[in-house]
Motif scaffolding. Structure first.
Motif, short mmCIF file in Angstrom:
data_model
loop_
_atom_site.label_atom_id
_atom_site.label_comp_id
_atom_site.label_asym_id
_atom_site.label_seq_id
_atom_site.Cartn_x
_atom_site.Cartn_y
_atom_site.Cartn_z
N GLU A 11 0.82 -1.22 0.00
CA GLU A 11 0.00 0.00 0.00
C GLU A 11 0.85 1.27 0.00
O GLU A 11 0.51 2.25 -0.66
CB GLU A 11 -0.93 -0.01 1.23
CG GLU A 11 -1.93 1.10 1.22
CD GLU A 11 -2.93 0.98 2.36
OE1 GLU A 11 -3.46 2.04 2.76
OE2 GLU A 11 -3.18 -0.12 2.83
N SER A 12 1.98 1.25 0.70
CA SER A 12 2.84 2.45 0.75
C SER A 12 3.43 2.76 -0.63
O SER A 12 3.66 3.93 -0.95
CB SER A 12 3.94 2.29 1.79
OG SER A 12 4.81 1.24 1.44
N THR A 13 3.67 1.73 -1.45
CA THR A 13 4.18 1.95 -2.80
C THR A 13 3.13 2.65 -3.64
O THR A 13 3.43 3.64 -4.34
CB THR A 13 4.56 0.60 -3.46
OG1 THR A 13 5.57 -0.03 -2.65
CG2 THR A 13 5.08 0.80 -4.87
N ILE A 14 1.89 2.17 -3.57
CA ILE A 14 0.79 2.78 -4.31
C ILE A 14 0.60 4.23 -3.85
O ILE A 14 0.50 5.15 -4.67
CB ILE A 14 -0.52 1.98 -4.15
CG1 ILE A 14 -0.36 0.54 -4.62
CG2 ILE A 14 -1.68 2.69 -4.84
CD1 ILE A 14 -0.21 0.34 -6.10
N ASP A 15 0.58 4.43 -2.54
CA ASP A 15 0.38 5.77 -1.99
C ASP A 15 1.48 6.73 -2.43
O ASP A 15 1.21 7.89 -2.78
CB ASP A 15 0.31 5.73 -0.46
CG ASP A 15 -0.93 5.04 0.07
OD1 ASP A 15 -1.90 4.85 -0.71
OD2 ASP A 15 -0.93 4.68 1.26
N TYR A 16 2.72 6.26 -2.41
CA TYR A 16 3.86 7.09 -2.84
C TYR A 16 3.69 7.51 -4.30
O TYR A 16 3.90 8.68 -4.66
CB TYR A 16 5.17 6.34 -2.64
CG TYR A 16 6.34 7.01 -3.32
CD1 TYR A 16 6.88 8.20 -2.80
CD2 TYR A 16 6.89 6.49 -4.48
CE1 TYR A 16 7.95 8.83 -3.43
CE2 TYR A 16 7.95 7.12 -5.12
CZ TYR A 16 8.47 8.29 -4.58
OH TYR A 16 9.52 8.92 -5.20
N LEU A 17 3.30 6.57 -5.15
CA LEU A 17 3.17 6.88 -6.58
C LEU A 17 1.96 7.78 -6.85
O LEU A 17 2.02 8.63 -7.73
CB LEU A 17 3.10 5.59 -7.39
CG LEU A 17 4.43 4.80 -7.39
CD1 LEU A 17 4.24 3.43 -8.01
CD2 LEU A 17 5.53 5.57 -8.09
N VAL A 18 0.90 7.64 -6.07
CA VAL A 18 -0.23 8.56 -6.19
C VAL A 18 0.23 9.97 -5.81
O VAL A 18 -0.10 10.95 -6.49
CB VAL A 18 -1.42 8.11 -5.30
CG1 VAL A 18 -2.47 9.21 -5.19
CG2 VAL A 18 -2.04 6.83 -5.84
N GLU A 19 1.03 10.07 -4.76
CA GLU A 19 1.57 11.37 -4.34
C GLU A 19 2.46 11.96 -5.44
O GLU A 19 2.40 13.16 -5.72
CB GLU A 19 2.34 11.22 -3.04
CG GLU A 19 2.81 12.52 -2.46
CD GLU A 19 3.49 12.34 -1.11
OE1 GLU A 19 4.51 13.03 -0.90
OE2 GLU A 19 3.00 11.55 -0.30
N CYS A 20 3.30 11.12 -6.06
CA CYS A 20 4.14 11.59 -7.17
C CYS A 20 3.27 12.14 -8.28
O CYS A 20 3.56 13.20 -8.85
CB CYS A 20 5.00 10.45 -7.72
SG CYS A 20 6.35 9.95 -6.65
N TYR A 21 2.19 11.44 -8.60
CA TYR A 21 1.27 11.88 -9.64
C TYR A 21 0.65 13.22 -9.27
O TYR A 21 0.61 14.15 -10.08
CB TYR A 21 0.18 10.82 -9.84
CG TYR A 21 -0.86 11.20 -10.85
CD1 TYR A 21 -0.70 10.84 -12.19
CD2 TYR A 21 -2.00 11.91 -10.49
CE1 TYR A 21 -1.66 11.19 -13.14
CE2 TYR A 21 -2.95 12.25 -11.43
CZ TYR A 21 -2.77 11.90 -12.75
OH TYR A 21 -3.72 12.25 -13.69
#
Length: 65
Positions: A11-21
């Protein structure tokens, strides 16, 4: 809640990439996703491309919620 995708991503990987987006746009998010996948070790018939596509798809699904 189970994410729809072929592979499990933390989940932290997905959250990080959403934040990058959200902070820097789609191109930046895709670059970071590819960098992350480069640290993975595909198994059996998996390819880096399979992993990249699945991760990006799951991030886009999370963005569109």
């Amino acid at each position: 809640m189970e994410r729809a995708g072929k592979f499990y991503w933390h989940e932290s990987t997905i959250d990080y990439l959403v934040e990058c987006y959200n902070n820097d746009g789609e191109h930046h998010m895709i670059l970071r996703a590819k960098e992350h996948v480069d640290t993975c070790h595909p198994e059996n018939e998996e390819t880096y491309e399979d992993l990249e596509n699945d991760l990006i798809e799951q991030v886009i699904q999370e963005i569109n919620k």
